[in-house]
Scaffold this active site. Structure first.
Site, PDB file in Angstrom:
ATOM      1  N   GLY A  98       0.777  -1.231   0.000  1.00 14.61           N
ATOM      2  CA  GLY A  98       0.000   0.000   0.000  1.00 14.61           C
ATOM      3  C   GLY A  98       0.809   1.282   0.000  1.00 14.61           C
ATOM      4  O   GLY A  98       0.347   2.307  -0.500  1.00 14.61           O
ATOM      5  N   ASP A 121       0.415   3.255   4.209  1.00 12.49           N
ATOM      6  CA  ASP A 121      -0.603   3.983   3.457  1.00 12.49           C
ATOM      7  C   ASP A 121      -1.643   4.627   4.368  1.00 12.49           C
ATOM      8  O   ASP A 121      -1.977   5.781   4.219  1.00 12.49           O
ATOM      9  CB  ASP A 121      -1.273   3.070   2.404  1.00 12.49           C
ATOM     10  CG  ASP A 121      -1.804   1.760   2.977  1.00 12.49           C
ATOM     11  OD1 ASP A 121      -1.643   1.498   4.194  1.00 12.49           O
ATOM     12  OD2 ASP A 121      -2.380   0.968   2.202  1.00 12.49           O
ATOM     13  N   ASP A 148      -5.755   2.751  10.192  1.00  9.65           N
ATOM     14  CA  ASP A 148      -7.184   2.461  10.326  1.00  9.65           C
ATOM     15  C   ASP A 148      -7.427   1.932  11.739  1.00  9.65           C
ATOM     16  O   ASP A 148      -7.467   2.723  12.676  1.00  9.65           O
ATOM     17  CB  ASP A 148      -7.587   1.472   9.217  1.00  9.65           C
ATOM     18  CG  ASP A 148      -9.081   1.181   9.176  1.00  9.65           C
ATOM     19  OD1 ASP A 148      -9.849   1.912   9.823  1.00  9.65           O
ATOM     20  OD2 ASP A 148      -9.487   0.221   8.493  1.00  9.65           O
ATOM     21  N   LYS A 181      -7.473   7.563   9.431  1.00 13.40           N
ATOM     22  CA  LYS A 181      -8.929   7.544   9.591  1.00 13.40           C
ATOM     23  C   LYS A 181      -9.288   8.066  10.971  1.00 13.40           C
ATOM     24  O   LYS A 181      -8.689   7.671  11.966  1.00 13.40           O
ATOM     25  CB  LYS A 181      -9.468   6.125   9.414  1.00 13.40           C
ATOM     26  CG  LYS A 181      -9.656   5.746   7.971  1.00 13.40           C
ATOM     27  CD  LYS A 181     -10.488   4.488   7.809  1.00 13.40           C
ATOM     28  CE  LYS A 181     -10.458   4.064   6.345  1.00 13.40           C
ATOM     29  NZ  LYS A 181     -11.069   2.746   6.117  1.00 13.40           N
TER      30      LYS A 181
END
Ligand code: IMP
Ligand code: MG
Length: 179
Positions: free
Chosen positions: A43, A99, A102, A130
């Site tokens: 990613g 990347d 989360d 996030k």
């Protein structure tokens, strides 16, 4: 591919402009240190390539590959390291590149694993963060953009290994995500 997006969050120009700022900060922070960058595959590949070319320091680069997602849009919490030998981090200043932050389970597992090998310092840099509660106690030191809880693709991020080569970052249309 672009038509599979519900909306674009960051186009290429916005991403590269932000990378200029991030790279300037990292360059300043590591100007007197021997930096080793450890990129988490796959990613962070495109992010890494664009970011590192903006950092004019004599750094070392290594990569790590872990399996944590198993094709869906939710982390399972299980993190498997794919390589036999981990990068040599002893006494080095480590900057982990990923990347997206989360649940945090993946980056937390990577960070702890690297810390076992006695690096001098460890920091974390993510393109996206996030804004959701984390399942693991980890924070990023450098963040490209903060986003909501939606599932995004492009600029390295995938859904079932697709969309990594989109030049922008966007929200994937919900009906394309298997429930
Ligand atoms: P975490 O362990 O839940 O923090 O997530 C780890 C990995 O899940 C990331 O490195 C990404 O590869 C993937 N991931 C999490 N959220 C997204 C997303 O919105 N789009 C694409 N991949 C994601
Ligand atoms: Mg992924």
């Amino acid at each position: 591919m672009q038509e599979d997006l519900e909306r674009v969050l960051f186009d290429e120009t916005a991403i590269l402009r932000r990378l200029d700022e991030l790279a300037a900060r990292i360059t300043q922070d590591y100007r007197d240190r021997e930096l080793t960058v450890i990129a988490v595959l796959n990613g962070s590949l495109i992010f890494m390539a664009d970011l590192l070319r903006r950092i004019p320091l004599p750094l070392k680069l290594d990569c790590l590959s872990v399996a944590s997602y198993h094709g869906g849009t939710k982390s399972t919490g299980e993190v498997v390291f794919r390589q036999v030998a981990l990068p040599d981090v002893l006494d080095r200043h480590i900057l982990i590149l990923d990347d997206i932050l989360d649940s945090g389970l993946t980056l937390n597992a990577i960070r702890r694993k690297l810390e076992e090998a006695n690096p001098r310092s460890v920091r974390v840099c993510v393109l996206l963060e996030k804004q959701i509660p984390r399942a693991a106690p980890i924070e990023a030191d450098y963040i490209g953009f903060k986003i909501g809880g939606e599932f995004v693709v492009g600029y390295g991020l995938d859904y079932m290994e697709r969309y990594r080569n989109l030049p922008c970052i966007g929200v994937l249309r919900k009906e394309l995500i298997a429930s």
